[in-house]
Scaffold this motif. Structure first.
Motif, short mmCIF file in Angstrom:
data_model
loop_
_atom_site.label_atom_id
_atom_site.label_comp_id
_atom_site.label_asym_id
_atom_site.label_seq_id
_atom_site.Cartn_x
_atom_site.Cartn_y
_atom_site.Cartn_z
N GLU A 167 43.33 27.08 30.42
CA GLU A 167 43.54 27.85 29.19
C GLU A 167 43.63 26.93 27.97
N VAL A 170 45.97 27.96 35.14
CA VAL A 170 47.04 28.14 34.15
C VAL A 170 48.02 26.98 34.26
N PRO A 171 48.32 26.32 33.16
CA PRO A 171 47.83 26.53 31.81
C PRO A 171 46.64 25.63 31.45
N GLU A 181 40.13 25.67 27.28
CA GLU A 181 39.32 26.70 26.62
C GLU A 181 39.67 26.79 25.14
N GLU A 238 50.54 31.84 37.10
CA GLU A 238 49.42 32.60 37.68
C GLU A 238 49.93 33.82 38.44
N LYS A 250 52.15 30.32 22.98
CA LYS A 250 51.66 31.09 24.13
C LYS A 250 52.62 31.10 25.31
N TYR A 251 53.27 29.96 25.58
CA TYR A 251 54.05 29.85 26.81
C TYR A 251 55.56 29.98 26.61
#
Length: 260
Positions: free
Chosen positions: A36, A32-33, A39, A197, A251-252
């Motif tokens: 991610e 992380v990140p 992906e 995490e 997302k963050y």
């Protein structure tokens, strides 16, 4: 004649198939990140003919070692100051290809709610690598907890502290272990990827945190003999796309900031 035509057609099919074969690229990343984000762009790269193989690591050493040894094509987990020190210390010559995001470094505690509440002689855990250890001390200096001899020295150590009013005791540990020992110390300076995490929210849980102006941009890294490969160029472009910027922002929620 028919046999010759059949052979020509078969060769054409094979040639066409070869031209569309996907380029493969293996990339080491922390979970992380970085993993991610990788992906997220994996389907985009697949459409561009690049097969992305993501290898997740829990430390900051092996991803560089394995790129240098050509076991990996690239990695995505570190900032330039760390890479510079790694190259100097290990004799490697890895290079940055693209700057992607900033992970504001933070100070966390399970025992106090404000830095001012730290008691005399409190134990403070910081990363044991030179650049992140210095980064931790610079943050504490900026927060007024300690005073450093040189406020611009990214490689500062506890020996460079000229004022320590609360007589804090510094413990240097591997960055990945810091979230796990948070309840064993009074304060821990943790890299954002490891904080996330551990389900810590940097924007809410950090008692002190770097601003968006942080120079520690996380970068895509490879070998100099690989930096101009088609796959690396496509990966770098995908990481700096508007879609990735939106993904990071959404997302963050400020815990990670796009650097492009």
């Amino acid at each position: 004649m028919k046999k010759m035509i059949s052979l020509f057609a078969a060769a054409t099919v094979i040639s066409a198939g070869a031209s569309f074969a996907a380029d493969k690229i293996s990339v080491g990343a922390t979970a992380v990140p970085h993993a991610e984000i990788l992906e997220f762009i994996k389907p985009t790269l697949a459409k561009q003919g690049v097969e992305l193989d993501i290898k997740v690591f829990t430390d900051y050493v092996q991803p560089n070692v394995q790129v240098a040894e050509k076991k990996l094509d690239a990695n995505f987990f570190q900032h330039q100051p760390y890479l510079t020190e790694f190259n100097k210390g290990k004799g490697t010559s890895l290079v940055s290809v693209a700057g992607v995001h900033v992970e504001p470094f933070g100070a966390y505690s399970s025992k106090v709610k404000k830095l001012a509440e730290l008691k005399e002689g409190a134990t403070v855990a910081i990363p044991n690598d030179a650049t992140n250890g210095g980064r931790a001390l610079l943050l504490l200096d900026k927060a007024g907890v300690i005073t450093l001899k040189d406020k611009k020295n990214i490689l500062a150590t506890s020996k460079d502290i000229v004022a320590n009013p609360k007589k804090l005791k510094f413990k240097e540990l591997e960055a990945a272990t810091l979230p796990r020992i948070l309840n064993q110390v009074d304060l821990a300076l943790i890299n954002t990827n490891y904080a996330l995490e551990a389900k810590l929210n940097p924007s809410k849980d950090a008692l002190a945190i770097e601003g968006k102006e942080s120079p520690y941009v996380n970068i895509l890294v490879t070998r100099s003999d690989n930096k101009d490969s088609v796959a690396v160029k496509k990966l770098a472009a995908a990481l700096k796309s508007p879609e990735v910027k939106k993904f990071i922002t959404t997302k963050y929620q400020g815990a990670i900031v796009p650097a492009f």
